[in-house]
Design a protein around this motif. Structure first.
Motif, PDB file in Angstrom:
ATOM      1  N   GLY A  64       0.557  -1.350   0.050  1.00  0.00           N
ATOM      2  CA  GLY A  64       0.257  -0.011  -0.051  1.00  0.00           C
ATOM      3  C   GLY A  64       1.154   1.299  -0.039  1.00  0.00           C
ATOM      4  O   GLY A  64       0.205   2.301   0.182  1.00  0.00           O
ATOM      5  N   PHE A  65       1.851   1.227   0.149  1.00  0.00           N
ATOM      6  CA  PHE A  65       3.344   2.429  -0.481  1.00  0.00           C
ATOM      7  C   PHE A  65       2.902   2.745  -1.792  1.00  0.00           C
ATOM      8  O   PHE A  65       2.853   2.077  -2.723  1.00  0.00           O
ATOM      9  N   HIS A  66       2.902   4.298  -1.785  1.00  0.00           N
ATOM     10  CA  HIS A  66       2.148   5.358  -3.315  1.00  0.00           C
ATOM     11  C   HIS A  66       3.552   6.148  -3.461  1.00  0.00           C
ATOM     12  O   HIS A  66       4.017   6.705  -2.393  1.00  0.00           O
ATOM     13  N   LEU A  67       3.801   5.990  -4.933  1.00  0.00           N
ATOM     14  CA  LEU A  67       4.774   6.599  -4.768  1.00  0.00           C
ATOM     15  C   LEU A  67       4.400   7.248  -6.339  1.00  0.00           C
ATOM     16  O   LEU A  67       4.598   6.416  -6.864  1.00  0.00           O
ATOM     17  N   PHE A  68       4.955   9.345  -6.825  1.00  0.00           N
ATOM     18  CA  PHE A  68       4.978   9.347  -8.330  1.00  0.00           C
ATOM     19  C   PHE A  68       6.042  10.439  -8.269  1.00  0.00           C
ATOM     20  O   PHE A  68       7.038   9.981  -7.425  1.00  0.00           O
ATOM     21  N   GLU A  69       6.655  10.057  -9.601  1.00  0.00           N
ATOM     22  CA  GLU A  69       7.812  11.079 -10.115  1.00  0.00           C
ATOM     23  C   GLU A  69       8.991   9.537 -10.001  1.00  0.00           C
ATOM     24  O   GLU A  69       8.746   8.948  -9.504  1.00  0.00           O
ATOM     25  N   ALA A  70       9.165   9.562 -11.412  1.00  0.00           N
ATOM     26  CA  ALA A  70       9.805   8.681 -11.988  1.00  0.00           C
ATOM     27  C   ALA A  70      10.857   8.925 -11.840  1.00  0.00           C
ATOM     28  O   ALA A  70      11.866   7.567 -10.864  1.00  0.00           O
ATOM     29  N   VAL A  71      12.167   9.544 -11.340  1.00  0.00           N
ATOM     30  CA  VAL A  71      13.211   9.852 -10.733  1.00  0.00           C
ATOM     31  C   VAL A  71      12.773   8.715  -8.872  1.00  0.00           C
ATOM     32  O   VAL A  71      13.908   7.439  -8.681  1.00  0.00           O
ATOM     33  N   ALA A  72      12.067   9.426  -8.580  1.00  0.00           N
ATOM     34  CA  ALA A  72      11.857   8.518  -7.174  1.00  0.00           C
ATOM     35  C   ALA A  72      11.361   6.564  -7.223  1.00  0.00           C
ATOM     36  O   ALA A  72      11.935   6.375  -6.125  1.00  0.00           O
ATOM     37  N   ILE A  73      10.803   6.791  -7.792  1.00  0.00           N
ATOM     38  CA  ILE A  73       9.962   5.595  -8.372  1.00  0.00           C
ATOM     39  C   ILE A  73      11.353   4.344  -8.583  1.00  0.00           C
ATOM     40  O   ILE A  73      11.128   3.531  -8.050  1.00  0.00           O
ATOM     41  N   ALA A  74      12.303   4.835  -9.138  1.00  0.00           N
ATOM     42  CA  ALA A  74      13.285   4.239 -10.266  1.00  0.00           C
ATOM     43  C   ALA A  74      14.400   4.055  -9.087  1.00  0.00           C
ATOM     44  O   ALA A  74      14.629   2.852  -8.989  1.00  0.00           O
ATOM     45  N   ASN A  75      14.572   4.850  -8.393  1.00  0.00           N
ATOM     46  CA  ASN A  75      15.852   4.976  -7.264  1.00  0.00           C
ATOM     47  C   ASN A  75      15.022   3.811  -6.298  1.00  0.00           C
ATOM     48  O   ASN A  75      15.880   3.172  -5.477  1.00  0.00           O
ATOM     49  N   TYR A  76      13.982   3.716  -5.528  1.00  0.00           N
ATOM     50  CA  TYR A  76      13.284   3.315  -5.111  1.00  0.00           C
ATOM     51  C   TYR A  76      12.943   2.029  -5.081  1.00  0.00           C
ATOM     52  O   TYR A  76      13.133   0.818  -4.646  1.00  0.00           O
ATOM     53  N   VAL A  77      12.907   1.362  -6.855  1.00  0.00           N
ATOM     54  CA  VAL A  77      13.308   0.351  -7.029  1.00  0.00           C
ATOM     55  C   VAL A  77      14.408  -0.621  -7.072  1.00  0.00           C
ATOM     56  O   VAL A  77      14.528  -1.804  -6.677  1.00  0.00           O
ATOM     57  N   ALA A  78      15.939   0.115  -7.498  1.00  0.00           N
ATOM     58  CA  ALA A  78      16.459   0.065  -7.656  1.00  0.00           C
ATOM     59  C   ALA A  78      16.795  -0.263  -6.068  1.00  0.00           C
ATOM     60  O   ALA A  78      17.772  -2.038  -5.856  1.00  0.00           O
ATOM     61  N   SER A  79      16.734   0.268  -5.381  1.00  0.00           N
ATOM     62  CA  SER A  79      17.021  -0.336  -3.811  1.00  0.00           C
ATOM     63  C   SER A  79      16.719  -1.665  -2.922  1.00  0.00           C
ATOM     64  O   SER A  79      17.349  -1.644  -1.912  1.00  0.00           O
ATOM     65  N   LEU A  80      14.910  -2.292  -3.936  1.00  0.00           N
ATOM     66  CA  LEU A  80      14.892  -3.427  -3.238  1.00  0.00           C
ATOM     67  C   LEU A  80      15.404  -4.227  -3.527  1.00  0.00           C
ATOM     68  O   LEU A  80      15.179  -5.795  -2.808  1.00  0.00           O
ATOM     69  N   ALA A  81      16.166  -4.330  -4.869  1.00  0.00           N
ATOM     70  CA  ALA A  81      17.377  -5.360  -5.017  1.00  0.00           C
ATOM     71  C   ALA A  81      18.310  -5.565  -4.517  1.00  0.00           C
ATOM     72  O   ALA A  81      18.663  -4.615  -4.095  1.00  0.00           O
TER      73      ALA A  81
END
Length: 425
Positions: A64-81
């Motif tokens: 249920g975490f919500h996030l917009f803006e491409a740079v923020a999302i890309a950084n968040y996704v990359a940090s999960l790996a």
């Protein structure tokens, strides 16, 4: 593998592609919505409750975490790996990743977007000087990127990072719009980097095939509306007597009367000045074709040929320098001022520049004008009163130094150095 969440985007959105590519490269699963119609679904209350700005890409994670803006999302996704190097191996590399992402978006993609909008008629009115300024900005940034990549395979270290994926997504779009065949030939390292990144097996299906433009996008004016042809007058009955043939001169005069005659243009008072020995067009050619300083240069030609009775030299300064922000925007302002001086092209030469840096700059330069008064030459520009004009005496060393610096583009005022300029010729 469990999905980390749902990414709201469209298949062709470049910023969505980079997020999907980052997830795929890191071995993470990222779902797309079963059905999403942009400009419809993102306006619905349930979407806006999660993402108030109604913008994509937007991420909704499984928890249920919500996030917009491409740079923020890309950084968040990359940090999960786990064990991923997408964000670099240390804090310095992380900073470099952020640097190149910011550079690609702000210095390349933003201006590519503006050029596309100008040429497609979505940003109006179209203005060639603005188009040229944007293209110059993109080219300068591409040259910086080319130089960096000429000595390395990837941007930050020896492996692909989020910076490489982001830059590749930006360049893939740019080569389809503004990086045409002649420009590509000057950017071999950028093209090599693009093809290396997007052809990685994990992300190739996301980026697809690269579409190279042979010619850069250009503005095409909309066709003018065709006027409906007038219906031909009905033929006179045969029985009627034919009109008596008029003499040719009288016919011509009648036809002429059907077309409103233009008022003869009033002569410019500058045209009535005594003939000068200084040919302004010859000077403009000399300035264009010779080095400005040095033996045999343009300045030497000027001093040998200048007629101080028929022409005058002026310093020009913008009155409202405190309002200037970005230096490239100030340079565009000079270009606009010169465009509005077009009617005085045969009476004027100018070299005006931006000195200083962003948020601390001035506009200044030199003009060579027909006659001894500047107002008759510059008042054709509606904004001529936004500038201060000071007559220069070339026998005064300080005035001469200013004049030569403005022409050579190495003028410095109060510690502010020349960073960009325009010529009116």
């Amino acid at each position: 593998m469990a999905s980390i969440g749902t990414l709201y985007t469209t298949p062709q959105q470049g910023k969505g592609q980079r997020i999907r590519a980052a997830a795929a490269f890191a071995g993470l699963q990222l779902d797309l919505p079963a059905s999403y119609v942009h400009y419809e679904d993102n306006k619905k209350p349930e979407f806006l409750a999660k993402f108030p700005h109604g913008k994509i890409p937007a991420l909704e994670t499984k928890d249920g975490f919500h996030l917009f803006e491409a740079v923020a999302i890309a950084n968040y996704v990359a940090s999960l790996a786990l064990n991923s190097t997408l964000l670099g191996n240390n804090k310095e590399e992380r900073a470099l990743v952020d640097q190149w992402i910011s550079f690609a978006d702000s210095e390349i993609d933003n201006y590519v977007t503006l050029i596309a909008q100008l040429c497609q008629g979505r940003l109006t009115p179209y203005a060639k000087p603005i188009h040229t300024a944007f293209l110059e900005r993109v080219t300068r940034s591409l040259n910086t990127l080319e130089k960096h990549l000429s000595t390395r395979t990837f941007l930050v270290n020896e492996r692909i990072t989020l910076a490489d994926i982001t830059v590749a997504s930006v360049i893939q779009r740019a080569v389809s719009l503004v990086i045409d065949a002649p420009l590509r030939a000057k950017l071999p390292s950028i093209i090599r980097h693009l093809e290396t990144v997007v052809n990685q097996s994990a992300i190739k299906p996301i980026f697809g095939e690269i579409q190279y433009a042979e010619k850069a996008i250009q503005f095409v004016p909309p066709p003018k509306e065709k006027k409906e042809p007038k219906l031909a007058a009905a033929a006179a009955p045969k029985a009627e007597k034919k009109a008596e043939k008029k003499p040719k001169k009288e016919e011509d005069e009648e036809e002429d009367d059907l077309v409103p005659k233009e008022e003869p243009k009033a002569k410019n008072p500058l045209d009535f000045l005594p003939k000068s020995t200084f040919n302004l067009e010859d000077w403009k050619r000399a300035y264009s074709n010779k080095d400005t300083r040095g033996p045999g240069g343009a300045l030497e030609w000027f001093y040998q040929n200048f007629d101080k009775e028929g022409f005058s030299v002026w310093r020009v300064d913008f009155k409202y320098n405190e309002e200037l922000t970005q230096t490239f925007m100030s340079s565009n302002q000079i270009g606009g001022f010169f465009n509005r001086l077009e009617a005085s092209r045969k009476y004027l030469f100018g070299s005006v520049g931006v000195l200083g840096q962003t948020n601390n700059s001035i506009i200044s330069g030199a003009l060579i004008a027909r006659g001894q008064e500047i107002k008759p030459v510059v008042e054709v520009a509606p904004d001529f009163e936004s500038y201060i004009y000071t007559k220069l005496d070339l026998e005064n060393p300080k005035d001469k130094e200013f004049f030569e610096g403005a022409l050579a583009w190495d003028l410095e005022i109060d510690g502010k150095k020349w960073v960009d300029g325009k010529n009116f010729k």
